[in-house]
Structure formats: structure tokens, C-alpha cells
Design an enzyme around this catalytic site. Structure first.
Site, PDB file in Angstrom:
ATOM      1  N   HIS A 285     102.922  65.555  34.257  1.00  0.00           N
ATOM      2  CA  HIS A 285     103.901  66.420  33.893  1.00  0.00           C
ATOM      3  C   HIS A 285     104.070  65.642  32.290  1.00  0.00           C
ATOM      4  CE1 HIS A 285     103.004  70.306  36.332  1.00  0.00           C
ATOM      5  NE2 HIS A 285     102.354  69.159  37.523  1.00  0.00           N
TER       6      HIS A 285
ATOM      7  N   ASP B  98     107.500  63.863  25.266  1.00  0.00           N
ATOM      8  CA  ASP B  98     107.394  65.592  25.738  1.00  0.00           C
ATOM      9  C   ASP B  98     105.996  65.402  26.107  1.00  0.00           C
ATOM     10  OD1 ASP B  98     108.468  67.319  27.001  1.00  0.00           O
ATOM     11  OD2 ASP B  98     109.533  68.360  25.362  1.00  0.00           O
TER      12      ASP B  98
END
Ligand code: ADQ
Length: 466
Positions: free
Chosen positions: A158, A359
Site C-alpha cells: 500500500h 505516498d
């Protein structure tokens, strides 16, 4: 349809009482379709009379079962706080300066994965698909293979995958990298992550993926894939419509930002950018407010405590310098807010600053797009280092390290003509709608299903070592 076993550190609350994060919402959809078992960590550490990890604690549900593993306080400290969140997390987000490699945290990290594999082994059926989530659990497949499990196993990262030199600097990184190779499908959020992973494979394991991102290892063919995660578009849009009266401070020219209070999210740089915007544009005094919602997170880790102090000082300095009796430029909320309320706040923002330094994806960017009124949409200002920037190229893309870039984009957002806002928003909405949360898990599981079943045993040297 094959049963699905998901293993993630965070699992849903069996009573369904707690608000779930983005990943849990995403996986719940897949579990409801496939049934099976969702293995995750119990919410509290183990009391002496509770089962240890060797025993899973089952909660039987209508659609699927939840099985908790219970960590002792020492295991939680070594596995989660230390190696996962004070070594892998900072390193994978490019912050080698924040790494805390002390003690035997890798051994604990690896032992926890081994114990989860051992506890799960008796519950695995031959046709089950096994899907392991995220950086806390990389070595699980290696331990399952060592126990003779031949099922198709997938892994999804992720968070971003770092540059090769950063990987080299992480303690035990070779073993960790081999741990990725025990899966049949390795999923990443962005194409950029695949490139970096391939470079690391080439230079550290001497493996070169082919043009289809496949490579051979331990007698198996391993596929690397790009599966950008998303949100439940319909649900979030409904929340936004129902809660649109939760206005951001500053009325018609409110700027909104919503993050966990994590150094990867670039809050300090963003606040400096907003300060620069105020310095450059006195004509907006009294009109443009930044509402920063910052959810407390990992507060027992020193780097997070320091960040909290620095953010508070900077907010206070900006408000002291530019604020007045009737207007405070930064409205700072250090709280978790319900998803419904976040949706309403995002809807009323005329601009949204999503400026992480690194991110994996960043779901807030997608949530902001979906929350907008297409007739009068706000403007998304998005970091070029968020995985979301690959799909959301119609946003105003900024360098989050450059305060001038953030300041200029903020000014551009609040003065953008409505035609341009509508056109950009239409492109962004199309991109988000074309890949909703159901697509993420469906595409991933279809790719995992398409992998050939493992026939050859894993050579010993590829297994994570104790
Ligand atoms: P996170 O780092 O948690 O996720 P993100 O993708 O932005 O980051 O998801 C955060 C979620 O929490 C969003 O749904 C957001 O609305 C919510 N949230 C944030 N602040 C909140 C607050 N104050 N109150 C309430 N809710 C709040 C990790 C990776 C990301 C990746 C996701 C999913 O770091 O890159 O996108 O997993 O894979």
C-alpha cells in the site's frame, strides 16, 4: 469461486462498531464476494490468559470469518512499532534519517510472520487464494511455503517502494526483498513503484523482469502488477451530498486538507507553502482560510510526537503573524473526524491541498474529487509524489518540497475561472469513476487467479531466515 484468505495487520471490528479505514473498506467488498477468512491483529495486546499467536481467535460471520492473532507487548513493540513503523515505514517514504534499527526488531518482525503462518496453516484449503497486505507482513508467504503451502499467494504494497540505495540502507533488506519473491503476484499502487522494484531486483538479487513484468525465481513465475487502489465512489459521493452543510472555515474561499499526522504527508511543508501564499497575496487577508484536519497517529513513536509539536508551533506562528480579531488563517483540528463529516468538509472546500512528500496512493485526493459539486467544483492541488498523481493528472500538480510551488498553486486554485474548474474536475471524476474500489480487488484477484499454481518447492536459500 475460490475462497479468499486475506492477511492484513488491521482487520475489521467483528461487531462492526468501529469506523474502518480505507484499506479495510476496500477488502471487505472482496471478502463479501469470495467468503473465507480475514486474519488480522487483535485490537489490544495479549493478556497472560489469552491465546498467543500460535492460536487464532475466530469470529464467525455471515459472509466471512475474522481470525485475530494476539501479540504480546514485546511482540507488538518489536514487530509493529519498531521494525514496521520505525524502519520500513520511514525508509519506504524516503526518511532514512528517522530509521530506528536498534535491537532485534527484525527477528521479532520475522518471528511474528512465522507464527501467523503456523497458526493459519491448518485452516488453509488447497484452492484458497491467499492475499497478504502491506509492509508489516512481507515474510508471511516465505513461512507458508516453508510449511508446504502451494496455494496461489499474492502481496499488495500500500505504501511506495523506495529507490534502490534506500533499500540497501535498510537493515536485513536482502532478506526482505527475497520475501517479496515468495509470492506469485506482487502488486503495487503505481507504475513508478514497479520501476523502482525492478531496479532493486536487478541490482540486489540479479533478477531481471521481462517486458511483461514477469520473472523466474525458485522454480516459479512471479508477476509484478500495478493495481491503483481507490474508494467506494457511490458511498463517498452520497456522504458528501448528505453532509455538504459542514462548511470549511472561510466560507466561499476555504482550502481544506485532511491527513493522518504523519511526516510523509508533508504538513510542515504545506503550512510553509500556505504562509508563503499569505505573504505574496495580502489581498486575500480575511478571506482565505486553510482548514487542516490532522488525525493523531502512532503517538508513541518520537518522530510523530516531534512532528505534532512542530505543526502546532508553525500553525501558531502563522496565525500570530497574519491573523486578526475577525480572521484566523489556519484552522487546525488535531482529531479524527467521521467519514461522513470528512466527506462534507471536502465538498465545501474550494481547494484541497494534498501534498505528501511520498505516498503509495493517497485516498483523500480521490475523495475530494468525488465529493465536489460538478457545477461548481473545487480545485485539487496534488503532490507529484503521490501515487494518485498518475491517474489524477488533471489536478494542479506541485512539488511538495517547494513552498513557492504550493503558494502559486493555492493562488491559482482560488482564482481559477469556473470553466477551467469544471473541465479539470470532469477529467478527474472520470478517472476516479473508471476505477472504483471494487475494480481494485477484482482486477487484483483475477490476476492472482491467472497465475500458475506453484509446483516446485522453494529452495531453502530464498526463505526468510529466523
Ligand atoms: P494512509 O497513509 O492512511 O493509507 P490515505 O490513502 O490518504 O493514507 O487514506 C487515509 C484515509 O483516512 C482517507 O480515507 C481519509 O479520508 C481518512 N482520514 C484522514 N485523516 C482523517 C481524519 N482526521 N479524520 C477522519 N478520517 C481521516 C495508506 C497509504 C496510502 C494508501 C492507502 C490505501 O499510506 O498511500 O492510499 O494506505 O492503500
Amino acid at each position: 469461486m475460490n475462497r479468499l484468505i486475506v492477511i492484513s495487520h488491521r482487520a475489521p471490528d467483528p461487531a462492526g462498531l468501529k469506523d474502518s479505514g480505507g484499506m479495510v473498506v476496500a477488502l471487505k467488498n472482496a471478502m463479501q464476494v469470495h467468503k473465507g477468512i480475514w486474519v488480522g491483529c487483535a485490537p489490544t495486546t495479549r493478556e497472560p490468559d489469552q491465546p498467543d499467536i500460535a492460536q487464532l481467535d475466530f469470529f464467525h460471520g455471515d459472509a466471512f470469518d475474522i481470525a485475530y492473532y494476539h501479540l504480546s507487548e514485546d511482540e507488538h513493540a518489536g514487530f509493529y512499532t519498531r521494525y514496521s513503523n520505525s524502519v520500513i515505514w520511514p525508509a519506504f517514504h524516503g526518511r532514512l534519517d528517522l530509521i530506528d534499527p536498534e535491537g532485534n526488531s527484525f527477528a521479532t518482525y520475522n518471528n511474528v510472520a512465522r507464527k501467523i503462518a503456523q497458526a493459519l496453516r491448518p485452516h488453509i484449503r488447497p484452492d484458497d487464494l491467499i492475499w497478504v497486505q502491506d509492509y508489516q507482513l512481507i515474510p508471511v508467504a516465505g513461512h507458508l511455503r516453508a510449511l508446504g503451502v502451494r496455494n496461489k499467494m499474492g502481496f499488495f504494497l500500500h505504501i511506495p517502494f523506495p529507490a534502490r540505495d534506500v533499500i540497501m540502507a535498510i537493515p536485513h533488506s536482502q532478506i526482505m526483498l527475497r520475501g517479496f519473491c515468495d509470492y506469485d503476484l506482487i502488486g503495487f499502487q503505481s507504475k513508478r513503484d514497479i520501476e523502482k522494484f525492478s531496479i532493486a531486483l536487478r541490482s540486489l538479487l540479479d533478477v531481471t523482469p521481462d517486458s511483461n513484468n514477469r520473472f523466474q525465481r525458485g522454480g516459479r513465475t512471479i508477476q509484478i502488477g500495478h493495481f491503483p487502489i481507490s474508494i467506494d465512489v457511490e458511498e463517498f459521493s452520497r456522504f458528501a451530498h448528505q453532509n455538504g452543510n459542514h462548511c470549511v472555515e472561510g466560507g466561499s474561499k476555504g482550502i481544506i486538507a485532511v491527513d493522518r499526522l504523519d511526516y510523509s504527508k508533508g504538513l510542515l511543508q504545506r503550512l510553509r507553502g500556505f504562509r508563503q501564499f499569505l505573504a505574496d497575496h495580502p489581498e486575500h487577508y480575511g478571506q482565505v482560510t486553510l482548514t487542516q484536519i490532522a488525525q493523531p497517529t502512532r503517538e508513541h513513536i518520537p518522530a510523530y510526537r516531534s512532528l505534532k509539536t512542530e505543526v502546532e508551533q508553525l500553525v501558531s506562528a502563522i496565525n500570530g503573524q497574519y491573523g486578526g480579531v475577525e480572521w484566523v488563517p489556519v484552522h487546525y483540528v488535531n482529531k479524527r473526524v467521521s467519514r461522513e463529516r470528512v466527506a462534507g468538509l471536502l465538498r465545501s472546500g474550494k481547494g484541497c491541498l494534498v501534498t505528501p512528500l511520498a505516498d503509495g496512493m493517497n485516498l483523500v485526493a480521490k475523495e475530494f474529487v468525488v465529493a465536489q459539486d460538478p457545477a461548481d467544483p473545487g480545485v485539487l492541488i496534488l503532490s507529484m509524489f503521490a501515487g494518485a498523481s498518475e491517474e489524477l493528472s488533471a489536478a494542479l500538480l506541485v512539488n511538495p518540497y517547494d513552498t513557492g510551488s504550493i503558494a502559486a498553486a493555492t493562488e491559482r486554485a482560488i482564482s481559477m475561472p469556473i470553466e477551467e474548474r469544471r473541465a479539470r474536475h470532469a477529467d478527474l471524476l472520470k478517472a476516479v469513476q473508471s476505477n472504483s474500489i471494487g475494480d481494485w480487488s477484482r482486477n487484483y484477484l483475477a490476476a492472482l487467479q491467472a497465475q500458475a499454481i506453484t509446483t516446485a518447492p522453494q529452495p531453502v536459500e530464498f526463505r526468510p531466515k529466523d
